[in-house]
Design an enzyme around this catalytic site. Sequence first.
Site, PDB file in Angstrom:
ATOM      1  N   GLU A 247      36.839  58.935  64.955  1.00 21.73           N
ATOM      2  CA  GLU A 247      37.668  60.134  64.860  1.00 21.73           C
ATOM      3  C   GLU A 247      37.922  60.759  66.236  1.00 21.73           C
ATOM      4  O   GLU A 247      36.994  61.047  66.989  1.00 21.73           O
ATOM      5  CB  GLU A 247      36.978  61.156  63.945  1.00 21.73           C
ATOM      6  CG  GLU A 247      37.589  62.545  63.933  1.00 21.73           C
ATOM      7  CD  GLU A 247      38.946  62.600  63.278  1.00 21.73           C
ATOM      8  OE1 GLU A 247      39.881  63.129  63.918  1.00 21.73           O
ATOM      9  OE2 GLU A 247      39.078  62.115  62.135  1.00 21.73           O
ATOM     10  N   SER A 287      44.967  61.445  61.473  1.00 24.77           N
ATOM     11  CA  SER A 287      44.146  60.355  60.939  1.00 24.77           C
ATOM     12  C   SER A 287      44.887  59.533  59.897  1.00 24.77           C
ATOM     13  O   SER A 287      44.761  58.310  59.843  1.00 24.77           O
ATOM     14  CB  SER A 287      42.862  60.927  60.316  1.00 24.77           C
ATOM     15  OG  SER A 287      42.092  61.603  61.278  1.00 24.77           O
ATOM     16  N   HIS A 402      35.510  65.645  64.355  1.00 23.51           N
ATOM     17  CA  HIS A 402      36.629  66.445  63.841  1.00 23.51           C
ATOM     18  C   HIS A 402      36.187  67.908  63.791  1.00 23.51           C
ATOM     19  O   HIS A 402      35.019  68.200  63.592  1.00 23.51           O
ATOM     20  CB  HIS A 402      37.023  65.952  62.443  1.00 23.51           C
ATOM     21  CG  HIS A 402      38.352  66.453  61.978  1.00 23.51           C
ATOM     22  ND1 HIS A 402      38.589  67.777  61.667  1.00 23.51           N
ATOM     23  CD2 HIS A 402      39.521  65.805  61.749  1.00 23.51           C
ATOM     24  CE1 HIS A 402      39.838  67.927  61.282  1.00 23.51           C
ATOM     25  NE2 HIS A 402      40.432  66.750  61.322  1.00 23.51           N
ATOM     26  N   ASP A 456      41.240  56.607  65.674  1.00 21.81           N
ATOM     27  CA  ASP A 456      42.338  56.841  64.736  1.00 21.81           C
ATOM     28  C   ASP A 456      43.509  57.498  65.464  1.00 21.81           C
ATOM     29  O   ASP A 456      44.662  57.261  65.149  1.00 21.81           O
ATOM     30  CB  ASP A 456      41.878  57.702  63.563  1.00 21.81           C
ATOM     31  CG  ASP A 456      41.334  59.063  63.990  1.00 21.81           C
ATOM     32  OD1 ASP A 456      40.944  59.215  65.163  1.00 21.81           O
ATOM     33  OD2 ASP A 456      41.268  59.978  63.137  1.00 21.81           O
ATOM     34  N   HIS A 457      43.200  58.335  66.455  1.00 19.41           N
ATOM     35  CA  HIS A 457      44.228  58.981  67.296  1.00 19.41           C
ATOM     36  C   HIS A 457      43.525  59.610  68.486  1.00 19.41           C
ATOM     37  O   HIS A 457      42.283  59.642  68.554  1.00 19.41           O
ATOM     38  CB  HIS A 457      45.009  60.050  66.517  1.00 19.41           C
ATOM     39  CG  HIS A 457      44.143  61.084  65.853  1.00 19.41           C
ATOM     40  ND1 HIS A 457      43.578  62.141  66.540  1.00 19.41           N
ATOM     41  CD2 HIS A 457      43.737  61.218  64.563  1.00 19.41           C
ATOM     42  CE1 HIS A 457      42.875  62.880  65.712  1.00 19.41           C
ATOM     43  NE2 HIS A 457      42.943  62.348  64.497  1.00 19.41           N
TER      44      HIS A 457
END
Length: 584
Positions: A247, A287, A402, A456-457
Amino acid sequence: MAYHYTKALELPSYYWALSAWHGVRMDISFAGYLLVLPTLLMAFTFKRFNWYKSFIHSYSLLTTFIIALLVCVDLELFRAWGFRIDATSLHYLQSPREAWASMSSAPVGFILSIGLFLFGISYWLLTRIAARTLPQLRPLSPIISLLFFIIAAAAWIIPIRGGLQLAPMNQSTVYFSEESFANYAAVNVPWNYSSSLIHQTYNKDNPFRYLPDSTARQKTRALYDDQVPQLTLVDSGRINVIVLIWESFTAKIVGTLGGLPGITPQFDQLAQEGILFTNIYASGDRSDKGMVSILSGYPAQPTRSIIKIPTKTLHLPSLPKNFKQQGYSTAFYYGGETEFANMKSYFLQQKFDNIVDIHAFNKSDMNSKWGAHDHVVLNRFLSDLDHAPQPFFNTLFTLSSHEPFEVPVPTVIAGTSQEKLFLNALHYTDRSIGDFVAAAKTKPWWKNTLLVIIADHGHPMPATEAGKPSQFHIPMLWLGGALKNTGLRINTLASQTDLASTLLHQLGKSSHDFEWSNDIFDSHRQNFAYFAFNNGFGWVRPQGYLIHDNIGGNIIGKEGNINPAELENGKAYLQTSFGDYLSR
């Protein structure tokens, strides 16, 4: 299920009950929507309520008719479309003659009979209930009526959103099986139709049309090459594959990539033992977009997210589906709610045998918002791998980095700002992954396993100069006993979407279905990376980059010797990829 009994009979009989049981939450959610208006209007009955009785009868008549119509039309359209009715049907209003012609083979009389029966029995029941309850209404004082209004309005939020969980109601809430028909049977038709209207999934107009479609497609396809590279860095045979999705793992905090030092010491050390890809860009900024880009090799959309529309993701290619077809076992691990952003429906469609999420962990192992801490999920994952049927293709998605960045360990990166909390959370996840890899190396399956660590990013933090693509720059690292070479750095410019083709070719498998994925090791490839954010896109080439604002139509970031033709290539890519999204 009765109307499509041949499909229902293909399922185990207990699936019929499971479909109904899982669908109840969506049924209650739509009932909540229907009851909002009558509830709110009841607050105005403190003086007179005869008008309210008339309203209830009219409201019941209208809603019952619309729902009965949707349900009976859906019965036959499902046979033709293969999915539940949604707002796509509005396109037929533009050509009613063709719509009527397409119904010529349908048993119209039988369907109308079903609709009339459903309408008649439902409206009769509602009027009977109204006749028994409405006479009990009595005038209330304005204060009590106002209090009732506030309490009732707030109370309906819970059933409407499907409960108290983090993710609001979506199709993933009722999806429970790899069997598409069982999932479709659980979906509430009017809820599905209303959701489609709100999200405009029926809209086929491409807002990013800069060139003739044929020209845009030609320019986009010229960026891809179908040749299979001869360079092989992974052992042959049926190799186990683990994809670990980290994440918000931005390259800006990785010391070995020139980022902040000391945040990811474990990753920096592991980078010396594997193959580090230094020039990878995320396809999107969320995500849900990154998940599809990694597993399906499919580019992100600026204003939409394909994962939220199961009818579109159903036919996407994916790595788990590909490996499943070749005899691999598949599993997905996540400490949070897989219903979030409608991810669970996508995972089920892509043939993950087993989905382990928040429901598999103890409350004592949770942070306050998202779910189980990363080290808890990784420990469970490690334990399960010892018993997983081999070969396996398993995926794990972390969550501790996150917001709100809660970690169950003492603070290492001092400070209470959001940036410091973010860095501290990344440091915790880094240590958790390092411990996982250290333990995995002692397992007998490690020597035959490839581990891919990828984000994911990216992330806006740590803050950098505006108008630069560093927010989308992410690391990717390959580890495992299946690697032939270690300690390599691959500096080729590539995208998150290129993992699918690269991985499959390294394992001697075809990537023909992944038309948006480009093998990183292909010597004939066009090196580029595309990324999308809220109504904008970035276009990165070896000689420079540009960032385009789709709303203002201007360049908001540019660097290097990048010529005007590259802007046209970026626009063509956006137009073609979004057109593909619309057509699915």
